[in-house]
Design an enzyme around this catalytic site. Sequence first.
Site, PDB file in Angstrom:
ATOM      1  N   ARG A  16       1.218 -10.418   7.322  1.00  0.00           N
ATOM      2  CA  ARG A  16       1.142  -9.357   6.477  1.00  0.00           C
ATOM      3  C   ARG A  16       2.403  -8.554   6.586  1.00  0.00           C
ATOM      4  O   ARG A  16       2.460  -7.985   7.728  1.00  0.00           O
ATOM      5  CB  ARG A  16      -0.211  -8.634   6.972  1.00  0.00           C
ATOM      6  CG  ARG A  16      -1.382  -9.149   6.734  1.00  0.00           C
ATOM      7  CD  ARG A  16      -2.699  -8.235   6.877  1.00  0.00           C
ATOM      8  NE  ARG A  16      -2.634  -7.829   8.210  1.00  0.00           N
ATOM      9  CZ  ARG A  16      -3.083  -8.392   9.329  1.00  0.00           C
ATOM     10  NH1 ARG A  16      -3.648  -9.497   9.199  1.00  0.00           N
ATOM     11  NH2 ARG A  16      -3.031  -7.691  10.424  1.00  0.00           N
ATOM     12  N   CYS A  36      13.216  24.861   1.468  1.00  0.00           N
ATOM     13  CA  CYS A  36      12.364  25.387   0.397  1.00  0.00           C
ATOM     14  C   CYS A  36      11.391  24.605  -0.386  1.00  0.00           C
ATOM     15  O   CYS A  36      11.354  23.408  -0.203  1.00  0.00           O
ATOM     16  CB  CYS A  36      13.171  26.382  -0.651  1.00  0.00           C
ATOM     17  SG  CYS A  36      14.177  27.401   0.010  1.00  0.00           S
ATOM     18  N   LYS A  76       0.623  -1.298  -0.027  1.00  0.00           N
ATOM     19  CA  LYS A  76      -0.044  -0.147   0.048  1.00  0.00           C
ATOM     20  C   LYS A  76       0.757   1.205   0.084  1.00  0.00           C
ATOM     21  O   LYS A  76       2.052   1.221   0.213  1.00  0.00           O
ATOM     22  CB  LYS A  76      -0.974  -0.008   1.327  1.00  0.00           C
ATOM     23  CG  LYS A  76      -0.362   0.006   2.555  1.00  0.00           C
ATOM     24  CD  LYS A  76      -1.178   0.162   3.655  1.00  0.00           C
ATOM     25  CE  LYS A  76      -0.351   0.163   4.874  1.00  0.00           C
ATOM     26  NZ  LYS A  76      -1.301   0.172   6.379  1.00  0.00           N
TER      27      LYS A  76
END
Length: 399
Positions: free
Chosen positions: A224, A317, A39
């Site tokens: 998992r 930045c 995922k």
Amino acid sequence: MKPFCRDTWVEVDLDAIRTNVETFRSHLPKSTGIMAVVKADGYGHGAVHVGKEALASGANSLAVAMLDEAIILREAGIEAPILVLGYTPAESVEIASRLRVELTAYNSDWMIHANEFLQQAGLEAVGVHIKTDTGMGRLGVRTSEELMRVVSTLEASPKLTWTGIFTHFACADEPDTTHARRQHETFQAFLQDLRHAGKKLPMIHCCNTAAAIAFPEWGYDSIRLGIGLYGLYPSPYMKERADVSLVPALSLKTRIAHVKTATEPFTVSYGATYCAQPGEQVATLPIGYADGFSRLLSNRGEALYNGTRVPIVGRVCMDQVMVRLEPGAGQVNDEIVLYGKQGDEEISLDEVAALIGTINYEVPCMLNYRIPRVYFQSGEEVGVFHPLTMKHAPLERCK
């Protein structure tokens, strides 16, 4: 010609992915399979390339958080079983059927609507894993009575097939195992209630990476494997335990875009929070917080140059960041490592996470679509994916 223009990129070591799968394979009971969790675009590493390598290395299936992520895997030619771990709107079940993707469910009304959509479309049945909430407090059934109702609804739905049951641990990465053990006892009670009711249980899985490390005997039919797949530990405590040895797969690199040497004091970046002194060399790097390189590293983080740590100076930045080098050291196009190893030094994702007050999971997940992923195997470049242009360079070995 390389498929990206800006000299900032992520490198992913597929050998590390393979090593981590094999490490868990040897740590688990032989009967326990491995579901590789890819995922969030493979936790920022790239779901397609990582998924293919995990499967080639011994994983049995893949898991994602949402159906859209499964679509990408199928479009890339991955045929292995895929489970969506999160919520899927009932009307999207038609896509799951066409793509042979299994879904998570925990609500009878959802099952009734999903079954109706599939019947009306005349599509094949969809595999469903029932999620139980044993102490996570997110998704899932919480009582045996509720579980029985959901199972009965599922069994009465001709277009849905019961293919799995699972839970998820909230505290398996902590020294105090009380909560994890209580969750596992609750899960076992659910399974026993189902057996007593004469139900034939489908695939059973409960262990995330942390539980798989600490409690491999709870592996059931599969674990998992999420954060551990990428060579990262779920918590500092799990790393200290040293049950398994994992290899980080990700490095973040860039090249110097500009170098300036101070002949007189000058301020650096927004807010003028750093003042370079005469003789100091300041190098500008083409990466910033718009790429997922956190602004919280301003005047705090470090980079690696020629195997030596150099400080980030001034504020990060949107598209650029500055580092201070030894006088006369830096040249345009010289390589800088922001995450990973260079020589004998390393800036780990754990270190970066601690600096910005988060967990290591978040650091690679923040690296976004502006940064290409370059894949290596046996020291050779074997594939590139640039999310900004959505172009895959094929990884021949994993086809």
